[in-house]
Design an enzyme around this catalytic site. Structure first.
Site, PDB file in Angstrom:
ATOM      1  N   MET A  85     -29.633 -33.107 -33.104  1.00  0.00           N
ATOM      2  CA  MET A  85     -30.472 -32.573 -32.016  1.00  0.00           C
ATOM      3  C   MET A  85     -31.676 -31.916 -32.667  1.00  0.00           C
ATOM      4  O   MET A  85     -31.763 -30.678 -32.763  1.00  0.00           O
ATOM      5  CB  MET A  85     -29.657 -31.575 -31.176  1.00  0.00           C
ATOM      6  CG  MET A  85     -28.621 -32.254 -30.297  1.00  0.00           C
ATOM      7  SD  MET A  85     -27.327 -31.128 -29.730  1.00  0.00           S
ATOM      8  CE  MET A  85     -26.207 -31.254 -31.106  1.00  0.00           C
TER       9      MET A  85
ATOM     10  N   HIS B 282     -16.928 -34.002 -35.116  1.00  0.00           N
ATOM     11  CA  HIS B 282     -18.263 -33.995 -34.504  1.00  0.00           C
ATOM     12  C   HIS B 282     -19.054 -32.793 -35.012  1.00  0.00           C
ATOM     13  O   HIS B 282     -18.641 -31.646 -34.850  1.00  0.00           O
ATOM     14  CB  HIS B 282     -18.119 -33.938 -32.982  1.00  0.00           C
ATOM     15  CG  HIS B 282     -19.396 -34.119 -32.231  1.00  0.00           C
ATOM     16  ND1 HIS B 282     -19.956 -35.363 -31.977  1.00  0.00           N
ATOM     17  CD2 HIS B 282     -20.236 -33.214 -31.684  1.00  0.00           C
ATOM     18  CE1 HIS B 282     -21.081 -35.208 -31.294  1.00  0.00           C
ATOM     19  NE2 HIS B 282     -21.277 -33.910 -31.108  1.00  0.00           N
TER      20      HIS B 282
ATOM     21  N   HIS C  97     -24.311 -35.478 -34.977  1.00  0.00           N
ATOM     22  CA  HIS C  97     -25.167 -35.549 -33.782  1.00  0.00           C
ATOM     23  C   HIS C  97     -26.432 -34.742 -34.054  1.00  0.00           C
ATOM     24  O   HIS C  97     -26.382 -33.515 -34.100  1.00  0.00           O
ATOM     25  CB  HIS C  97     -24.340 -34.988 -32.602  1.00  0.00           C
ATOM     26  CG  HIS C  97     -25.075 -34.837 -31.321  1.00  0.00           C
ATOM     27  ND1 HIS C  97     -24.544 -34.134 -30.250  1.00  0.00           N
ATOM     28  CD2 HIS C  97     -26.287 -35.284 -30.911  1.00  0.00           C
ATOM     29  CE1 HIS C  97     -25.400 -34.158 -29.244  1.00  0.00           C
ATOM     30  NE2 HIS C  97     -26.465 -34.843 -29.620  1.00  0.00           N
TER      31      HIS C  97
ATOM     32  N   ASP D  50     -20.078 -36.216 -24.458  1.00  0.00           N
ATOM     33  CA  ASP D  50     -20.164 -34.927 -25.144  1.00  0.00           C
ATOM     34  C   ASP D  50     -20.685 -33.864 -24.176  1.00  0.00           C
ATOM     35  O   ASP D  50     -21.794 -33.996 -23.653  1.00  0.00           O
ATOM     36  CB  ASP D  50     -21.134 -35.096 -26.325  1.00  0.00           C
ATOM     37  CG  ASP D  50     -21.294 -33.856 -27.183  1.00  0.00           C
ATOM     38  OD1 ASP D  50     -20.565 -32.874 -26.964  1.00  0.00           O
ATOM     39  OD2 ASP D  50     -22.159 -33.891 -28.075  1.00  0.00           O
TER      40      ASP D  50
ATOM     41  N   GLY E 183     -18.626 -30.240 -22.209  1.00  0.00           N
ATOM     42  CA  GLY E 183     -17.742 -29.743 -21.159  1.00  0.00           C
ATOM     43  C   GLY E 183     -16.519 -30.604 -20.914  1.00  0.00           C
ATOM     44  O   GLY E 183     -15.923 -30.560 -19.831  1.00  0.00           O
TER      45      GLY E 183
ATOM     46  N   MET F  77     -28.609 -28.704 -34.990  1.00  0.00           N
ATOM     47  CA  MET F  77     -29.680 -28.239 -34.087  1.00  0.00           C
ATOM     48  C   MET F  77     -30.735 -27.511 -34.909  1.00  0.00           C
ATOM     49  O   MET F  77     -30.398 -26.728 -35.802  1.00  0.00           O
ATOM     50  CB  MET F  77     -29.113 -27.275 -33.041  1.00  0.00           C
ATOM     51  CG  MET F  77     -27.944 -27.849 -32.255  1.00  0.00           C
ATOM     52  SD  MET F  77     -27.443 -26.744 -30.931  1.00  0.00           S
ATOM     53  CE  MET F  77     -25.911 -27.525 -30.404  1.00  0.00           C
TER      54      MET F  77
ATOM     55  N   PHE G 126     -25.874 -25.978 -26.554  1.00  0.00           N
ATOM     56  CA  PHE G 126     -24.813 -24.971 -26.606  1.00  0.00           C
ATOM     57  C   PHE G 126     -23.470 -25.584 -26.224  1.00  0.00           C
ATOM     58  O   PHE G 126     -23.418 -26.492 -25.393  1.00  0.00           O
ATOM     59  CB  PHE G 126     -25.122 -23.810 -25.650  1.00  0.00           C
ATOM     60  CG  PHE G 126     -26.413 -23.119 -25.979  1.00  0.00           C
ATOM     61  CD1 PHE G 126     -26.447 -22.096 -26.928  1.00  0.00           C
ATOM     62  CD2 PHE G 126     -27.599 -23.538 -25.398  1.00  0.00           C
ATOM     63  CE1 PHE G 126     -27.649 -21.489 -27.273  1.00  0.00           C
ATOM     64  CE2 PHE G 126     -28.812 -22.933 -25.736  1.00  0.00           C
ATOM     65  CZ  PHE G 126     -28.838 -21.905 -26.676  1.00  0.00           C
TER      66      PHE G 126
ATOM     67  N   MET H 266     -24.806 -37.547 -23.110  1.00  0.00           N
ATOM     68  CA  MET H 266     -24.588 -36.101 -22.954  1.00  0.00           C
ATOM     69  C   MET H 266     -24.188 -35.804 -21.509  1.00  0.00           C
ATOM     70  O   MET H 266     -24.840 -36.252 -20.566  1.00  0.00           O
ATOM     71  CB  MET H 266     -25.868 -35.320 -23.274  1.00  0.00           C
ATOM     72  CG  MET H 266     -26.339 -35.382 -24.717  1.00  0.00           C
ATOM     73  SD  MET H 266     -25.120 -34.846 -25.922  1.00  0.00           S
ATOM     74  CE  MET H 266     -24.821 -33.150 -25.412  1.00  0.00           C
TER      75      MET H 266
ATOM     76  N   ASP I  85     -22.576 -30.851 -34.844  1.00  0.00           N
ATOM     77  CA  ASP I  85     -23.781 -30.662 -34.028  1.00  0.00           C
ATOM     78  C   ASP I  85     -24.882 -30.009 -34.843  1.00  0.00           C
ATOM     79  O   ASP I  85     -24.813 -28.821 -35.161  1.00  0.00           O
ATOM     80  CB  ASP I  85     -23.444 -29.781 -32.814  1.00  0.00           C
ATOM     81  CG  ASP I  85     -22.636 -30.530 -31.781  1.00  0.00           C
ATOM     82  OD1 ASP I  85     -23.067 -31.617 -31.371  1.00  0.00           O
ATOM     83  OD2 ASP I  85     -21.564 -30.026 -31.382  1.00  0.00           O
TER      84      ASP I  85
ATOM     85  N   SER J 246     -15.612 -31.067 -31.663  1.00  0.00           N
ATOM     86  CA  SER J 246     -16.909 -30.489 -32.040  1.00  0.00           C
ATOM     87  C   SER J 246     -16.701 -29.146 -32.728  1.00  0.00           C
ATOM     88  O   SER J 246     -16.245 -28.180 -32.110  1.00  0.00           O
ATOM     89  CB  SER J 246     -17.779 -30.288 -30.800  1.00  0.00           C
ATOM     90  OG  SER J 246     -18.867 -29.446 -31.145  1.00  0.00           O
TER      91      SER J 246
ATOM     92  N   GLY K  52     -19.559 -24.951 -24.543  1.00  0.00           N
ATOM     93  CA  GLY K  52     -19.004 -24.148 -23.454  1.00  0.00           C
ATOM     94  C   GLY K  52     -19.695 -24.282 -22.111  1.00  0.00           C
ATOM     95  O   GLY K  52     -19.512 -23.450 -21.224  1.00  0.00           O
TER      96      GLY K  52
END
Ligand code: DX5
Ligand code: ZN
Length: 223
Positions: free
Chosen positions: A68, A33, A66, A181, A183, A37, A149, A143, A35, A8, A151
């Site tokens: 979002m 990946h 992805h 996806d 952590g 948003m 976010f 997910m 992201d 990611s 981390g």
């Protein structure tokens, strides 16, 4: 199934994206990946269509986008036009939520443009929400954090959901990829793999790490 790794880029240095992706590629990454948003569906704003178009020119790895965002029905085709190879849309996105026909229409539109499609579920959404789409999806994304976010800490209680989707896919579409996806690290990816996941997204665990190639190899070798 073959395990694939999709780093990611949310955890990469955005001023050096091409370089960071090249490093990930030479370390063994299979996908990139991305992201997206919009500041509405999730409380963060990241990457838009022009960045995806630039990434397409910068790498030959498939772009795993992805979304979002509130309105995937409007924007998914624009990301395919920009070069997305796989586009995943959230079943909870307000313009399609609860509407199986409308959600399938967005997925069919993505496929008609020669890209792969998938649906994504947030942690509080049950496995059954993706069942009506398993037949036309290349991938289901589960997910393991609340989207928004990088981390954050992995949620192990998503494992029964992964297992339920794999069991259903075995009846309808045995080739279905299940991506996870949020952590992800070597230890919890093993748990995900045992429950039926085969594509591992990881941001913080991979970018900026000296031993990124060993880390990716570890994810590839999970059984
Ligand atoms: C979260 C994103 C993830 C995130 C993963 O909303 O969808 O892809 O970047 O980052 P890590 O691996 O750091 O949790
Ligand atoms: Zn993601």
């Amino acid at each position: 199934m073959t395990n694939l790794v999709s780093p990611s880029i949310l955890a990469a240095d955005f001023s050096r994206l091409a370089e960071e992706i090249a490093t990930a590629k030479s370390a063994g990454a299979d996908l990139v990946h991305v992201d997206v948003m919009d500041g509405h569906f999730v409380p963060n704003i990241t990457i838009g269509v022009p960045v995806v178009a630039s990434l397409k020119k910068a790498t030959d790895l498939p772009l795993d986008v992805h979304l979002m965002i509130d309105a995937p029905d409007i924007y998914a085709p624009k990301f395919v036009d920009a070069g997305a190879d796989i586009v995943t849309i959230h079943v909870e996105s307000p313009t399609i939520a609860g509407d199986i026909e409308k959600t399938r229409a967005v997925l069919e539109k993505i496929r008609s443009m020669d890209a792969e499609c998938g649906v994504v579920v947030k942690p509080n959404t049950p496995a059954e929400a993706v069942f009506p789409f398993i037949d036309i999806c290349k991938m289901i994304l589960v997910m393991t954090v609340e989207p928004g976010f990088g981390g954050q800490s992995f949620m192990a209680d998503m494992m029964p959901k992964v297992k339920a989707i794999r069991d259903e896919a075995n009846k309808i579409n045995p080739e279905l990829d299940i991506e996870i996806d949020g952590g992800i690290n070597q230890e919890n990816a093993e748990l995900c793999c045992k429950n039926g996941a085969n594509i591992f997204v990881a941001g913080t665990y991979l970018f900026g790490k000296e031993d990124i190639a060993d880390r990716i190899a570890g994810l590839h070798n999970l059984k």
